[in-house]
Design a protein around this motif. Structure first.
Motif, PDB file in Angstrom:
ATOM      1  N   PHE A  19     -65.136  -8.553  10.196  1.00 56.81           N
ATOM      2  CA  PHE A  19     -64.034  -9.316   9.624  1.00 56.81           C
ATOM      3  C   PHE A  19     -63.918  -9.119   8.118  1.00 56.81           C
ATOM      4  O   PHE A  19     -62.821  -9.210   7.557  1.00 56.81           O
ATOM      5  CB  PHE A  19     -64.162 -10.797   9.986  1.00 56.81           C
ATOM      6  N   SER A  20     -65.026  -8.816   7.450  1.00 60.13           N
ATOM      7  CA  SER A  20     -64.971  -8.493   6.036  1.00 60.13           C
ATOM      8  C   SER A  20     -64.189  -7.196   5.819  1.00 60.13           C
ATOM      9  O   SER A  20     -63.362  -7.096   4.907  1.00 60.13           O
ATOM     10  CB  SER A  20     -66.383  -8.360   5.477  1.00 60.13           C
ATOM     11  N   ALA A  21     -64.438  -6.210   6.665  1.00 56.78           N
ATOM     12  CA  ALA A  21     -63.693  -4.949   6.567  1.00 56.78           C
ATOM     13  C   ALA A  21     -62.216  -5.180   6.854  1.00 56.78           C
ATOM     14  O   ALA A  21     -61.345  -4.598   6.199  1.00 56.78           O
ATOM     15  CB  ALA A  21     -64.277  -3.925   7.536  1.00 56.78           C
ATOM     16  N   LEU A  22     -61.901  -6.025   7.831  1.00 51.46           N
ATOM     17  CA  LEU A  22     -60.511  -6.349   8.136  1.00 51.46           C
ATOM     18  C   LEU A  22     -59.838  -7.010   6.943  1.00 51.46           C
ATOM     19  O   LEU A  22     -58.696  -6.680   6.599  1.00 51.46           O
ATOM     20  CB  LEU A  22     -60.439  -7.259   9.360  1.00 51.46           C
ATOM     21  N   TYR A  23     -60.531  -7.921   6.303  1.00 55.20           N
ATOM     22  CA  TYR A  23     -59.983  -8.602   5.132  1.00 55.20           C
ATOM     23  C   TYR A  23     -59.669  -7.603   4.029  1.00 55.20           C
ATOM     24  O   TYR A  23     -58.593  -7.636   3.425  1.00 55.20           O
ATOM     25  CB  TYR A  23     -60.960  -9.663   4.637  1.00 55.20           C
ATOM     26  N   HIS A  24     -60.604  -6.693   3.742  1.00 54.40           N
ATOM     27  CA  HIS A  24     -60.403  -5.724   2.673  1.00 54.40           C
ATOM     28  C   HIS A  24     -59.293  -4.731   3.038  1.00 54.40           C
ATOM     29  O   HIS A  24     -58.575  -4.263   2.157  1.00 54.40           O
ATOM     30  CB  HIS A  24     -61.693  -4.988   2.347  1.00 54.40           C
ATOM     31  N   MET A  25     -59.159  -4.426   4.313  1.00 55.68           N
ATOM     32  CA  MET A  25     -58.101  -3.520   4.732  1.00 55.68           C
ATOM     33  C   MET A  25     -56.731  -4.186   4.569  1.00 55.68           C
ATOM     34  O   MET A  25     -55.775  -3.564   4.120  1.00 55.68           O
ATOM     35  CB  MET A  25     -58.298  -3.098   6.185  1.00 55.68           C
ATOM     36  N   MET A  26     -56.633  -5.467   4.926  1.00 52.49           N
ATOM     37  CA  MET A  26     -55.356  -6.163   4.833  1.00 52.49           C
ATOM     38  C   MET A  26     -55.001  -6.510   3.389  1.00 52.49           C
ATOM     39  O   MET A  26     -53.832  -6.596   3.035  1.00 52.49           O
ATOM     40  CB  MET A  26     -55.395  -7.453   5.662  1.00 52.49           C
ATOM     41  N   LYS A  27     -56.019  -6.695   2.552  1.00 49.07           N
ATOM     42  CA  LYS A  27     -55.801  -7.113   1.172  1.00 49.07           C
ATOM     43  C   LYS A  27     -55.331  -5.950   0.298  1.00 49.07           C
ATOM     44  O   LYS A  27     -54.470  -6.121  -0.551  1.00 49.07           O
ATOM     45  CB  LYS A  27     -57.091  -7.692   0.608  1.00 49.07           C
ATOM     46  N   GLY A  28     -55.885  -4.797   0.497  1.00 46.94           N
ATOM     47  CA  GLY A  28     -55.616  -3.702  -0.436  1.00 46.94           C
ATOM     48  C   GLY A  28     -55.303  -2.411   0.275  1.00 46.94           C
ATOM     49  O   GLY A  28     -54.760  -2.384   1.378  1.00 46.94           O
ATOM     50  N   LYS A  29     -55.684  -1.351  -0.377  1.00 46.77           N
ATOM     51  CA  LYS A  29     -55.423  -0.021   0.165  1.00 46.77           C
ATOM     52  C   LYS A  29     -56.353   0.270   1.332  1.00 46.77           C
ATOM     53  O   LYS A  29     -57.391  -0.368   1.506  1.00 46.77           O
ATOM     54  CB  LYS A  29     -55.568   1.025  -0.930  1.00 46.77           C
ATOM     55  N   LYS A  34     -65.049  -1.118  -0.472  1.00 44.20           N
ATOM     56  CA  LYS A  34     -65.672  -2.303   0.124  1.00 44.20           C
ATOM     57  C   LYS A  34     -65.481  -2.312   1.635  1.00 44.20           C
ATOM     58  O   LYS A  34     -66.375  -2.712   2.374  1.00 44.20           O
ATOM     59  CB  LYS A  34     -65.092  -3.570  -0.491  1.00 44.20           C
ATOM     60  N   MET A  35     -64.310  -1.871   2.100  1.00 41.98           N
ATOM     61  CA  MET A  35     -64.055  -1.810   3.530  1.00 41.98           C
ATOM     62  C   MET A  35     -64.965  -0.768   4.187  1.00 41.98           C
ATOM     63  O   MET A  35     -65.564  -1.031   5.234  1.00 41.98           O
ATOM     64  CB  MET A  35     -62.595  -1.445   3.808  1.00 41.98           C
ATOM     65  N   ILE A  36     -65.093   0.367   3.558  1.00 42.79           N
ATOM     66  CA  ILE A  36     -65.932   1.436   4.106  1.00 42.79           C
ATOM     67  C   ILE A  36     -67.390   0.995   4.139  1.00 42.79           C
ATOM     68  O   ILE A  36     -68.105   1.252   5.116  1.00 42.79           O
ATOM     69  CB  ILE A  36     -65.747   2.728   3.288  1.00 42.79           C
ATOM     70  N   LYS A  37     -67.831   0.298   3.100  1.00 47.35           N
ATOM     71  CA  LYS A  37     -69.209  -0.205   3.057  1.00 47.35           C
ATOM     72  C   LYS A  37     -69.452  -1.222   4.171  1.00 47.35           C
ATOM     73  O   LYS A  37     -70.491  -1.191   4.842  1.00 47.35           O
ATOM     74  CB  LYS A  37     -69.492  -0.827   1.690  1.00 47.35           C
TER      75      LYS A  37
END
Length: 65
Positions: A19-29, A34-37
């Motif tokens: 869900f952290s990756a989902l958040y970073h994907m929806m928030k930015g590019k 951070k999403m990849i990490k």
């Protein structure tokens, strides 16, 4: 009992990273570091959980009913 707590804790960590990756994907590019990490952590924890379950089955901590 300790084995169950470890497995549930790892599942919660995997879900958190997903869900952290989902958040970073929806928030930015899409290729946000951070999403990849977060996705890298999720994959690593999933592999570790799989190996832990295999070890538990092999050592007899997990038994077939």
């Amino acid at each position: 009992m300790l084995f169950k707590v470890i497995v549930i804790g790892m599942l919660l960590l995997i879900g958190y990273n997903l869900f952290s990756a989902l958040y970073h994907m929806m928030k930015g590019k899409q290729h946000d570091p951070k999403m990849i990490k977060s996705l890298t952590w999720r994959v690593g924890l999933s592999i570790l959980l799989f190996l832990l379950l295999m070890l538990g089955f092999y050592t007899g901590v997990i038994v077939r009913t």
